[in-house]
Design a protein around this motif. Structure first.
Motif, PDB file in Angstrom:
ATOM      1  N   THR A  91      35.232 -14.818 -10.120  1.00 22.55           N
ATOM      2  CA  THR A  91      34.068 -15.554  -9.658  1.00 22.55           C
ATOM      3  C   THR A  91      34.176 -16.997 -10.145  1.00 22.55           C
ATOM      4  OG1 THR A  91      32.688 -13.573  -9.767  1.00 22.55           O
ATOM      5  CG2 THR A  91      31.551 -15.684  -9.687  1.00 22.55           C
ATOM      6  N   GLY A  92      33.974 -17.929  -9.242  1.00 24.51           N
ATOM      7  CA  GLY A  92      34.012 -19.336  -9.587  1.00 24.51           C
ATOM      8  C   GLY A  92      32.781 -20.040  -9.072  1.00 24.51           C
ATOM      9  N   ALA A  93      32.559 -21.247  -9.544  1.00 25.39           N
ATOM     10  CA  ALA A  93      31.415 -22.041  -9.091  1.00 25.39           C
ATOM     11  C   ALA A  93      31.784 -23.507  -9.132  1.00 25.39           C
ATOM     12  CB  ALA A  93      30.181 -21.769  -9.951  1.00 25.39           C
ATOM     13  N   LEU A  94      31.020 -24.287  -8.392  1.00 25.86           N
ATOM     14  CA  LEU A  94      31.211 -25.728  -8.370  1.00 25.86           C
ATOM     15  C   LEU A  94      29.851 -26.397  -8.235  1.00 25.86           C
ATOM     16  CD1 LEU A  94      30.959 -26.990  -5.151  1.00 25.86           C
ATOM     17  CD2 LEU A  94      32.776 -25.294  -4.947  1.00 25.86           C
ATOM     18  N   ALA A  95      29.784 -27.639  -8.684  1.00 21.33           N
ATOM     19  CA  ALA A  95      28.554 -28.419  -8.564  1.00 21.33           C
ATOM     20  C   ALA A  95      28.921 -29.888  -8.419  1.00 21.33           C
ATOM     21  CB  ALA A  95      27.652 -28.213  -9.787  1.00 21.33           C
ATOM     22  N   LEU A  96      28.180 -30.592  -7.563  1.00 21.20           N
ATOM     23  CA  LEU A  96      28.397 -32.013  -7.303  1.00 21.20           C
ATOM     24  C   LEU A  96      27.052 -32.719  -7.323  1.00 21.20           C
ATOM     25  CD1 LEU A  96      30.767 -31.525  -4.238  1.00 21.20           C
ATOM     26  CD2 LEU A  96      31.502 -32.324  -6.488  1.00 21.20           C
TER      27      LEU A  96
ATOM     28  N   HIS B  24      38.008 -27.925 -13.865  1.00 19.83           N
ATOM     29  CA  HIS B  24      37.951 -29.311 -14.329  1.00 19.83           C
ATOM     30  C   HIS B  24      36.576 -29.876 -14.040  1.00 19.83           C
ATOM     31  CE1 HIS B  24      39.659 -33.053 -15.761  1.00 19.83           C
ATOM     32  NE2 HIS B  24      40.856 -32.493 -15.819  1.00 19.83           N
ATOM     33  N   SER B  25      36.127 -30.759 -14.905  1.00 18.27           N
ATOM     34  CA  SER B  25      34.917 -31.533 -14.655  1.00 18.27           C
ATOM     35  C   SER B  25      35.321 -32.937 -14.235  1.00 18.27           C
ATOM     36  CB  SER B  25      34.034 -31.581 -15.902  1.00 18.27           C
ATOM     37  OG  SER B  25      34.748 -32.176 -16.979  1.00 18.27           O
ATOM     38  N   GLY B  26      34.356 -33.713 -13.766  1.00 18.77           N
ATOM     39  CA  GLY B  26      34.654 -35.074 -13.357  1.00 18.77           C
ATOM     40  C   GLY B  26      33.427 -35.958 -13.435  1.00 18.77           C
ATOM     41  N   SER B  27      33.640 -37.217 -13.724  1.00 11.45           N
ATOM     42  CA  SER B  27      32.539 -38.177 -13.696  1.00 11.45           C
ATOM     43  C   SER B  27      33.088 -39.541 -13.311  1.00 11.45           C
ATOM     44  CB  SER B  27      31.826 -38.264 -15.051  1.00 11.45           C
ATOM     45  OG  SER B  27      32.680 -38.819 -16.037  1.00 11.45           O
ATOM     46  N   MET B  28      32.363 -40.220 -12.466  1.00  9.98           N
ATOM     47  CA  MET B  28      32.602 -41.613 -12.119  1.00  9.98           C
ATOM     48  C   MET B  28      31.225 -42.264 -12.027  1.00  9.98           C
ATOM     49  SD  MET B  28      35.874 -42.268 -11.865  1.00  9.98           S
ATOM     50  CE  MET B  28      36.248 -43.620 -10.762  1.00  9.98           C
ATOM     51  N   PRO B  29      31.134 -43.581 -12.125  1.00 13.36           N
ATOM     52  CA  PRO B  29      29.813 -44.202 -12.005  1.00 13.36           C
ATOM     53  C   PRO B  29      29.113 -43.736 -10.718  1.00 13.36           C
ATOM     54  CG  PRO B  29      31.410 -45.810 -12.758  1.00 13.36           C
ATOM     55  CD  PRO B  29      32.187 -44.574 -12.422  1.00 13.36           C
ATOM     56  N   GLY B  30      27.966 -43.091 -10.893  1.00 14.14           N
ATOM     57  CA  GLY B  30      27.208 -42.594  -9.756  1.00 14.14           C
ATOM     58  C   GLY B  30      27.433 -41.143  -9.424  1.00 14.14           C
ATOM     59  N   PHE B  31      28.388 -40.463 -10.116  1.00 16.33           N
ATOM     60  CA  PHE B  31      28.721 -39.091  -9.714  1.00 16.33           C
ATOM     61  C   PHE B  31      29.111 -38.225 -10.905  1.00 16.33           C
ATOM     62  CE2 PHE B  31      29.467 -41.640  -5.947  1.00 16.33           C
ATOM     63  CZ  PHE B  31      28.830 -40.882  -4.969  1.00 16.33           C
ATOM     64  N   LEU B  32      28.763 -36.943 -10.797  1.00 17.60           N
ATOM     65  CA  LEU B  32      29.213 -35.911 -11.717  1.00 17.60           C
ATOM     66  C   LEU B  32      29.703 -34.732 -10.882  1.00 17.60           C
ATOM     67  CD1 LEU B  32      26.264 -35.978 -14.278  1.00 17.60           C
ATOM     68  CD2 LEU B  32      28.576 -36.878 -14.657  1.00 17.60           C
ATOM     69  N   ALA B  33      30.726 -34.028 -11.380  1.00 21.54           N
ATOM     70  CA  ALA B  33      31.293 -32.918 -10.622  1.00 21.54           C
ATOM     71  C   ALA B  33      31.902 -31.911 -11.580  1.00 21.54           C
ATOM     72  CB  ALA B  33      32.353 -33.418  -9.644  1.00 21.54           C
ATOM     73  N   CYS B  34      31.974 -30.665 -11.135  1.00 21.97           N
ATOM     74  CA  CYS B  34      32.624 -29.637 -11.954  1.00 21.97           C
ATOM     75  C   CYS B  34      33.023 -28.464 -11.062  1.00 21.97           C
ATOM     76  CB  CYS B  34      31.688 -29.148 -13.068  1.00 21.97           C
ATOM     77  SG  CYS B  34      32.494 -28.034 -14.257  1.00 21.97           S
ATOM     78  N   THR B  35      34.154 -27.874 -11.366  1.00 23.76           N
ATOM     79  CA  THR B  35      34.584 -26.620 -10.748  1.00 23.76           C
ATOM     80  C   THR B  35      35.218 -25.757 -11.821  1.00 23.76           C
ATOM     81  OG1 THR B  35      36.129 -25.609  -9.186  1.00 23.76           O
ATOM     82  CG2 THR B  35      36.708 -27.782 -10.007  1.00 23.76           C
ATOM     83  N   LEU B  36      34.815 -24.488 -11.884  1.00 26.87           N
ATOM     84  CA  LEU B  36      35.338 -23.548 -12.866  1.00 26.87           C
ATOM     85  C   LEU B  36      35.472 -22.181 -12.213  1.00 26.87           C
ATOM     86  CD1 LEU B  36      33.109 -24.431 -15.963  1.00 26.87           C
ATOM     87  CD2 LEU B  36      35.550 -24.922 -15.754  1.00 26.87           C
ATOM     88  N   VAL B  37      36.406 -21.380 -12.721  1.00 26.42           N
ATOM     89  CA  VAL B  37      36.562 -20.017 -12.221  1.00 26.42           C
ATOM     90  C   VAL B  37      36.834 -19.098 -13.402  1.00 26.42           C
ATOM     91  CG1 VAL B  37      39.036 -20.298 -11.756  1.00 26.42           C
ATOM     92  CG2 VAL B  37      37.721 -18.570 -10.502  1.00 26.42           C
ATOM     93  N   ASP B  38      36.230 -17.909 -13.368  1.00 25.47           N
ATOM     94  CA  ASP B  38      36.435 -16.887 -14.386  1.00 25.47           C
ATOM     95  C   ASP B  38      37.698 -16.114 -14.025  1.00 25.47           C
ATOM     96  OD1 ASP B  38      36.390 -14.396 -15.817  1.00 25.47           O
ATOM     97  OD2 ASP B  38      34.263 -14.657 -16.176  1.00 25.47           O
ATOM     98  N   GLU B  39      38.677 -16.150 -14.904  1.00 21.93           N
ATOM     99  CA  GLU B  39      39.959 -15.519 -14.607  1.00 21.93           C
ATOM    100  C   GLU B  39      39.843 -14.011 -14.469  1.00 21.93           C
ATOM    101  OE1 GLU B  39      43.108 -16.912 -17.234  1.00 21.93           O
ATOM    102  OE2 GLU B  39      41.846 -18.609 -17.769  1.00 21.93           O
ATOM    103  N   ASN B  40      38.872 -13.403 -15.136  1.00 19.62           N
ATOM    104  CA  ASN B  40      38.756 -11.941 -15.110  1.00 19.62           C
ATOM    105  C   ASN B  40      37.962 -11.432 -13.916  1.00 19.62           C
ATOM    106  OD1 ASN B  40      40.245 -11.459 -17.524  1.00 19.62           O
ATOM    107  ND2 ASN B  40      38.467 -12.111 -18.710  1.00 19.62           N
TER     108      ASN B  40
END
Length: 452
Positions: A309-314, A290-306
């Protein structure tokens, strides 16, 4: 990870932070349920250490990633038998103007509800309680026929928060702490910043100056985007989405959340939505999170099902950073620089009574192989092309399909008087050891003259 991988990942987030003028950016990579790399660029001002670099324990606002945690609570209620995804909302939350929308539709943003709550922009306004939100949701807030199309609805998750509260007898947030955050060790995920955190900023589009953004309590809309978290905690959640569920949900339920319920670009099918999770296709990969955004912030987390490997960023900026593209790139870089090695094969403990089920079966003239696979599952796959599915046991000689054409369908084993398996009955399709075995209950019978 290797120094070369570390450099490539760090360069990617450094480029994002610099080129898009992001006050601060933190990111991480997880693999097989473990945090294997993290990095940070920029600075945060939190009143304690002005101008210091963020770290893995610095809180950022998650925005709509909150929705995926709320969805996990709803799925727990479903798994406990307290509700069904096809239940109309009115069965559990009577009196709303959109009670015909189902719980599954609200989870997948196909319930037809308006995107935003009526009144002033909820993300920058102090929130009201449930009674006020419900009163504002008149029939005019139904924008589409339920089930007809994907229409992202923050309101829908405010409603699901109240649904959880009614069933649990406590706030959605208290339920989340007890049932998800504490079991997963996510002690730094909170509704408001606590301790070291990043302040949210808007960056002027034509000058290198900042404007602080407000972060009010969203009230009844909080389930749509209230939470704050850290790299360490979000790494645990990313691992959860990747199947390392820590007992909070059955991995099969999380896999169900991954399944695409709707797409938001039907012709291209690059982005879709499951049950509380976004699903994207990227360079041949299928990623969930899922990704996310609020005033002042952006966020994302994803994972490769195969590859697992996953990653996140804030980031603490209202806009500018390509947060989802960045997260996808981190997964790609990690897997390209350090491809995951296949697990070493080793013998496994199996129910030896199931060995008599394995081997060659035929649906009509089409040969299939039935195998025992890890997790106590069966895999039924055609020798050539055709329909393949996995099955998990639900009772003696009874199994349920997990995926493919037979998802949700029941497979039953037919046996002779001496217990020898004679046929498989899968959703009325009869599989036999030899093609069209006349000794099995073949629909339509078998010509007495036999093969010719």
């Amino acid at each position: 990870m290797l120094p070369s991988t570390d450099t490539a990942l760090l360069r990617r987030i450094a480029t994002e932070q610099s080129a898009n003028r992001v006050p601060s950016l933190v990111a991480a990579v997880v693999r097989d349920g473990e945090l294997v790399w993290s990095g940070a660029r920029g600075w945060v001002t939190d009143g304690e250490a002005p101008g210091s670099a963020p770290d893995n324990d610095t809180q950022y606002r998650l925005g709509s990633i909150t929705k995926s945690l709320v969805a996990a609570l709803v799925m727990r209620l479903r798994d406990e038998g307290r509700l069904h995804l096809n239940d109309p909302l009115d069965k559990h939350l009577p009196g709303t103007s959109f009670g015909s929308s189902t719980i599954g539709q609200l989870l997948s943003h196909t319930g037809g509800l308006t995107a935003e709550s009526p009144g002033s922009w909820w993300e920058r306004s102090p929130g009201s309680d449930w009674a006020a939100l419900e009163a504002s949701l008149t029939p005019e807030t139904i924008k589409n026929r339920p089930g007809s199309r994907f229409h992202y609805s923050n309101v829908g998750y405010g409603v699901l928060g109240e649904l959880i509260a009614r069933h649990r007898g406590m706030s959605w947030l208290d339920a989340l702490r007890q049932e998800v955050l504490t079991p997963l060790g996510m002690s730094r995920t909170t509704p408001h910043p606590e301790g070291r955190h990043a302040e949210g900023w808007a960056v002027h589009p034509f000058a290198d100056v900042l404007l602080p953004e407000p972060a009010p309590d969203a009230g009844a809309m909080a389930p749509a985007g209230q939470l704050w978290s850290t790299v360490n905690d979000l790494a645990r959640w990313t691992s959860f989405v990747g199947g390392h569920t820590g007992g909070v949900l059955n991995p099969d339920t999380v896999a169900e959340m991954h399944a695409v319920a709707t797409v938001d670009d039907a012709d291209a099918w690059t982005s879709g939505y499951g049950l509380g999770l976004q699903v994207v296709r990227y360079n041949g990969r299928r990623l969930a999170g899922h990704s996310g955004s609020m005033p002042g912030f952006l966020a994302c987390t994803l994972v490769d099902e195969n590859s697992s490997t996953g990653a996140l960023a804030l980031a603490n900026t209202t806009s500018g950073a390509a947060i989802m593209s960045l997260t996808m790139d981190l997964i790609r870089i990690a897997d390209e620089q350090e491809p995951k090695l296949p697990e070493q094969w080793r013998p496994a403990e199996v129910d030896k009574g199931l060995l008599t089920l394995t081997g060659l079966w035929h649906w009509g003239p089409t040969p299939y192989h039935l195998r025992l696979i890890p997790g106590g599952l069966l895999d039924l796959s055609p020798v050539g092309t055709g329909r393949a599915s996995r099955f998990r046991p639900t009772g003696e000689d009874e199994w349920v399909g997990l995926d493919g054409y037979y998802a949700g369908e029941t497979l039953r084993v037919g046996r002779a008087a001496d217990g020898t398996p004679t046929h498989l009955d899968l959703a009325t399709f009869i599989f036999t050891r030899t093609p069209y075995d006349p000794g099995a209950p073949i629909p339509g019978g078998v010509d007495e003259a036999g093969w010719r």
